[in-house]
Design an enzyme around this catalytic site. Structure first.
Site, PDB file in Angstrom:
ATOM      1  N   GLN A  56       9.154  12.558  81.922  1.00  0.00           N
ATOM      2  CA  GLN A  56       8.953  13.542  82.981  1.00  0.00           C
ATOM      3  C   GLN A  56       8.318  12.897  84.209  1.00  0.00           C
ATOM      4  O   GLN A  56       8.217  13.536  85.252  1.00  0.00           O
ATOM      5  CB  GLN A  56       8.052  14.671  82.477  1.00  0.00           C
ATOM      6  CG  GLN A  56       8.597  15.440  81.290  1.00  0.00           C
ATOM      7  CD  GLN A  56       7.590  16.429  80.744  1.00  0.00           C
ATOM      8  OE1 GLN A  56       7.209  17.387  81.414  1.00  0.00           O
ATOM      9  NE2 GLN A  56       7.126  16.192  79.526  1.00  0.00           N
TER      10      GLN A  56
ATOM     11  N   TYR B 202       4.947  12.483  99.351  1.00  0.00           N
ATOM     12  CA  TYR B 202       5.586  11.510  98.457  1.00  0.00           C
ATOM     13  C   TYR B 202       5.417  10.079  98.969  1.00  0.00           C
ATOM     14  O   TYR B 202       5.390   9.138  98.157  1.00  0.00           O
ATOM     15  CB  TYR B 202       7.052  11.876  98.241  1.00  0.00           C
ATOM     16  CG  TYR B 202       7.174  13.143  97.421  1.00  0.00           C
ATOM     17  CD1 TYR B 202       7.013  13.125  96.040  1.00  0.00           C
ATOM     18  CD2 TYR B 202       7.379  14.379  98.032  1.00  0.00           C
ATOM     19  CE1 TYR B 202       7.068  14.292  95.289  1.00  0.00           C
ATOM     20  CE2 TYR B 202       7.441  15.550  97.295  1.00  0.00           C
ATOM     21  CZ  TYR B 202       7.284  15.499  95.921  1.00  0.00           C
ATOM     22  OH  TYR B 202       7.331  16.658  95.182  1.00  0.00           O
TER      23      TYR B 202
ATOM     24  N   HIS C 123      12.764  14.214  85.924  1.00  0.00           N
ATOM     25  CA  HIS C 123      12.297  14.857  87.157  1.00  0.00           C
ATOM     26  C   HIS C 123      12.494  14.000  88.400  1.00  0.00           C
ATOM     27  O   HIS C 123      11.904  14.275  89.438  1.00  0.00           O
ATOM     28  CB  HIS C 123      10.821  15.251  87.008  1.00  0.00           C
ATOM     29  CG  HIS C 123      10.596  16.293  85.959  1.00  0.00           C
ATOM     30  ND1 HIS C 123       9.368  16.533  85.385  1.00  0.00           N
ATOM     31  CD2 HIS C 123      11.461  17.165  85.375  1.00  0.00           C
ATOM     32  CE1 HIS C 123       9.478  17.510  84.497  1.00  0.00           C
ATOM     33  NE2 HIS C 123      10.738  17.901  84.465  1.00  0.00           N
TER      34      HIS C 123
ATOM     35  N   GLY D 196       1.547  11.885  75.769  1.00  0.00           N
ATOM     36  CA  GLY D 196       0.904  12.250  77.033  1.00  0.00           C
ATOM     37  C   GLY D 196       1.524  13.428  77.751  1.00  0.00           C
ATOM     38  O   GLY D 196       1.581  13.433  78.980  1.00  0.00           O
ATOM     39  N   THR D 197       1.941  14.431  77.001  1.00  0.00           N
ATOM     40  CA  THR D 197       2.511  15.624  77.628  1.00  0.00           C
ATOM     41  C   THR D 197       2.003  16.872  76.924  1.00  0.00           C
ATOM     42  O   THR D 197       1.770  16.858  75.707  1.00  0.00           O
ATOM     43  CB  THR D 197       4.049  15.600  77.605  1.00  0.00           C
ATOM     44  OG1 THR D 197       4.554  16.856  78.083  1.00  0.00           O
ATOM     45  CG2 THR D 197       4.598  15.343  76.212  1.00  0.00           C
TER      46      THR D 197
END
Length: 232
Positions: free
Chosen positions: A89, A56, A107, A172-173
């Protein structure tokens, strides 16, 4: 004066990909060369905290090298005429930097970390988070990301927002990852639904809708067309 109509925007990795954000999952199912469970699960965290933190940290560094694209900027324009809620998301901050003001991150957020001992202790975090970085109670900090197998704390707020939406924009998912993919099921039956994606996937919730319009194209072009139509 009549109340403004409400637009709820559901976004996924596709809108960020056009800014150069890596979408993590490759064709072989790996995330940046890692099995997803190594870097995005409680089990992976328990096994190798340093690896997860580094994963991350790299994503956070990359975020500093990209900027919002035309789709992010166009969505901001809708706030001139509508009540707008973005439910994403994505864990980046491109919607914020693009000017949208009401954003729910399903998320989690890459630029935040939280305590492993008290999940209410959440901190803004710009740089690397390493072993030894602790909350005020002395617990190790972890990415403020919803991993596989974890609850989605923002889901209830997202459902509340979609109940009274006049328009739903899906951008875009794949509409395959739940619970996000199921949110459309909570929208009013007469809501207008617009789906912008180069490879749209019409899931069960969308199949049940007769007020669905699909734009099989990239976010940067499809969003511009739709925003121009909605701003009349």
């Amino acid at each position: 004066m009549s109340k403004r109509q409400k637009i709820v925007i559901l976004t996924g990795a596709g809108i960020s990909a056009e800014s150069g954000i890596n979408t993590f999952r490759d064709a072989d199912g790996l995330w940046e060369g890692h099995d997803v469970m190594e870097v995005a699960s409680p089990e992976g965290w328990r096994k190798n905290q340093a690896l997860v933190l580094d994963f991350y940290n790299q994503r956070r560094r990359q975020l500093k090298t990209v900027v919002p694209n035309a789709a992010h900027l166009a969505l901001k324009e809708l706030e001139k005429q509508y009540e707008v809620v973005v439910i994403t998301q994505n864990v980046d901050d491109l919607h914020e930097r693009g000017g949208s003001t009401n954003i729910i991150h399903l998320h989690g957020e890459l630029k935040k970390v939280r305590s492993t001992g008290d999940e209410d202790l959440i901190y803004d975090w710009e740089d690397d988070c390493v072993l030894g970085d602790r909350c005020k109670k002395g617990y190790q900090l972890r990415p403020h990301i919803v991993w596989f197998g974890e609850a989605v704390p923002a889901l209830e707020a997202a459902v509340d927002e979609i109940y009274d939406a006049h328009h739903i924009l899906i951008i875009g998912t794949s509409m395959q990852v739940y619970p996000a993919a199921g949110l459309v099921g909570y929208a009013p039956r007469d809501a207008n639904i617009y789906y912008i994606d180069p490879n749209p996937s019409i899931n069960y919730e969308l199949q049940r809708r007769n007020k669905l319009e699909v734009f099989p194209e990239a976010a940067t072009t499809g969003v511009r067309k739709l925003v121009d139509r909605l701003l009349v």
